[in-house]
Design a protein around this motif. Structure first.
Motif: not given
Length: 261
Positions: A253-257
């Motif tokens: 996702d956009w957070r790197g998760q």
């Protein structure tokens, strides 16, 4: 992100929403890409106005090139490849971001063969054709790079996906929005990303990843859209700056998760 350096990138569907936001975020980098190819259906029409304004304000460090590209039209794709090859002058293309997408806002009861076909043509087949056409330029960039391993600075394919394409997360948003054709096409895009990572990674060193920008406040407007485009695209660029071989073939996702398949 200070050390993040991409020589050239191409982004589909860059005239609005996530695509336009990503163009802006790349231009704001301390070291923006010297060549950014921003593509959309009608760059010379009203939809290309925001990109034209960005191009006019670009610093001498970056050249924002507007190109016509319809991901559903093989001839349009071929012409875009030709123009990119001319501008990159034998150096290849470092980063390809498949962002162009279509949502039909259908329910399971209202879904039709036509809406399903339209979603797959843009959201799955389009990225496949674009990647196939630009593969020689990505391979050239990877071959010419002095970097080891994999990274978005060397050669990478980033497919903008969605949590709607996650089988595990399907129930989370089902009551709010069904959009079966969009969900199915994005699930297929995730599989395409995995296949690309297996085909392009081991020999050529091309990183392939699917990224979920999350529900953002776009021109469409929706109750569940709570994340700003600035936050989402800023996060995506931050994530891209740190990707390596271990991330190839993943769904982030956009957070790197990690997003569950």
């Amino acid at each position: 992100m200070a050390g993040f350096r991409v020589q050239s990138l191409l982004l589909t569907g860059s005239d609005q929403g996530i695509g336009l936001g990503l163009v802006q975020r790349f231009l704001e980098l301390p070291q923006p890409p010297p060549l950014i190819f921003a593509t959309c259906h009608h760059p010379d029409g009203p939809e290309g106005q925001a990109l034209k304004e960005m191009a006019a304000c670009c610093s001498s460090a970056s050249d924002l090139v507007l190109l016509q590209l319809d991901v559903t039209d093989p001839h349009s794709i071929e012409e875009a490849v030709r123009k990119v090859e001319e501008r990159t002058a034998g150096c290849g293309l470092n980063l390809l971001i498949n962002n162009a997408a279509l949502t039909c806002n259908t329910s399971l009861e209202s879904e039709t063969a036509q809406s399903m076909e339209a979603a797959y043509t843009t959201n799955t087949i389009g990225p496949l054709l674009v990647c196939q056409a630009f593969l020689p330029l990505l391979q050239r960039a990877a071959w010419r790079s002095f970097q080891g391993g994999m990274s978005c600075s060397k050669a990478a394919i980033v497919n903008i996906s969605s949590s709607y394409g996650s089988l595990s997360c399907c129930a989370d948003s089902w009551e709010w929005k069904q959009d079966v054709s969009y969900r199915c096409s994005k699930a297929a895009l995730n599989m395409l990303t995995k296949c690309q990572s297996l085909a392009y990674g081991p020999f050529w060193g091309i990183l392939c990843v699917a990224v979920n920008p999350e529900g953002v406040k776009t021109h469409v407007g929706a109750e569940q859209d709570t994340l700003s485009i600035e936050a989402s695209t800023g996060g995506i660029v931050q994530v891209l700056s740190g990707l390596s071989a271990k991330d190839s073939g993943t769904f982030l996702d956009w957070r790197g998760q990690t997003v569950p398949w």
